[in-house]
Write an enzyme that holds these catalytic residues in place. Sequence first.
Site, PDB file in Angstrom:
ATOM      1  N   GLY A 115     -14.003  -3.180  -2.540  1.00 19.27           N
ATOM      2  CA  GLY A 115     -13.724  -3.061  -0.986  1.00 19.27           C
ATOM      3  C   GLY A 115     -15.139  -2.703  -0.115  1.00 19.27           C
TER       4      GLY A 115
ATOM      5  N   ASN B 276       0.653  -1.186  -0.061  1.00 21.07           N
ATOM      6  CA  ASN B 276      -0.097   0.018   0.069  1.00 21.07           C
ATOM      7  C   ASN B 276       1.053   1.229   0.027  1.00 21.07           C
ATOM      8  OD1 ASN B 276      -1.889   1.948   0.331  1.00 21.07           O
ATOM      9  ND2 ASN B 276      -2.684   1.282   2.240  1.00 21.07           N
TER      10      ASN B 276
ATOM     11  N   GLY C 264     -12.565   1.040  -6.517  1.00 18.88           N
ATOM     12  CA  GLY C 264     -13.208   2.250  -6.257  1.00 18.88           C
ATOM     13  C   GLY C 264     -14.874   2.360  -6.687  1.00 18.88           C
ATOM     14  N   GLY C 265     -15.609   2.164  -5.718  1.00 21.50           N
ATOM     15  CA  GLY C 265     -17.088   2.270  -6.296  1.00 21.50           C
ATOM     16  C   GLY C 265     -17.706   0.884  -6.848  1.00 21.50           C
TER      17      GLY C 265
ATOM     18  N   CYS D  16      -1.033   5.430   1.930  1.00 21.70           N
ATOM     19  CA  CYS D  16      -1.561   5.577   3.386  1.00 21.70           C
ATOM     20  C   CYS D  16      -0.861   6.813   3.927  1.00 21.70           C
ATOM     21  CB  CYS D  16      -1.151   4.425   4.021  1.00 21.70           C
ATOM     22  SG  CYS D  16      -2.268   4.133   5.741  1.00 21.70           S
TER      23      CYS D  16
ATOM     24  N   GLY E 125     -16.850   3.527  -1.778  1.00 21.02           N
ATOM     25  CA  GLY E 125     -18.129   3.359  -2.137  1.00 21.02           C
ATOM     26  C   GLY E 125     -18.427   4.031  -3.237  1.00 21.02           C
TER      27      GLY E 125
END
Length: 178
Positions: free
Chosen positions: A139, A10, A117-118, A13, A91
């Site tokens: 996610g 990652n 994403g989304g 962050c 989301g």
Amino acid sequence: MKELAGLEINLNCPYGNMAVPSYWKNIDQVTELIIRTKKAARDKILWFKAPTAEYPVKEIVAAVQENGGYAIDIETRKFRCGSWGGGGYSGPALKPYAIMCTHNSSKNAKIPVIGSGGIVCAKDVIEHIMAGAHAVQVGSANLMRPDFMARLIEELEALMDQMHIESLDEIRGCAKYL
Ligand SMILES: Cc1cc2nc3c(=O)[nH]c(=O)nc-3n(C[C@H](O)[C@H](O)[C@H](O)COP(=O)(O)O)c2cc1C
């Protein structure tokens, strides 16, 4: 390590001490981290989650204005998340920005890009693939339904049949400008 199919590193962050520039803004540090991780991972599949905060902020600001980025508990009068009031944004509302990131990343990358994403339905997967993604990552939808991934795969197969798509390779990066 034996049980792991692959590893995500990652690079996205920035949390922690907001006053100190995030480590991923130092290209020498990031390069060293990538080289050392690749060496340590040996033959494991390795992918890097790219920082997106260096992208033009206009789209993020617009999305946050439309959909909110902070939330307040009106009973306790406290921000709901994060030590500074906000948290990572995820989301469905993220999708327009995420598609832009997938498109821009895949245009510039010589390695496969994972779109994230989304994603809440099969159409969202197709959109990321058409934007250039090699694969996708999901996610928050998994937090809404634990069986989400199994359903998504079924839905994707049905949608591909309906659209006469045999393989995602046929549509990868196919989206054209108007
Ligand atoms: C509860 C939660 C925790 C997350 N933690 C991290 C994290 O520590 N680091 C990170 O880069 N992304 C984190 N994310 C972001 C996800 O990895 C993903 O990029 C993001 O949620 C967008 O995908 P989605 O719209 O499918 O949720 C988190 C997301 C959620 C919902």
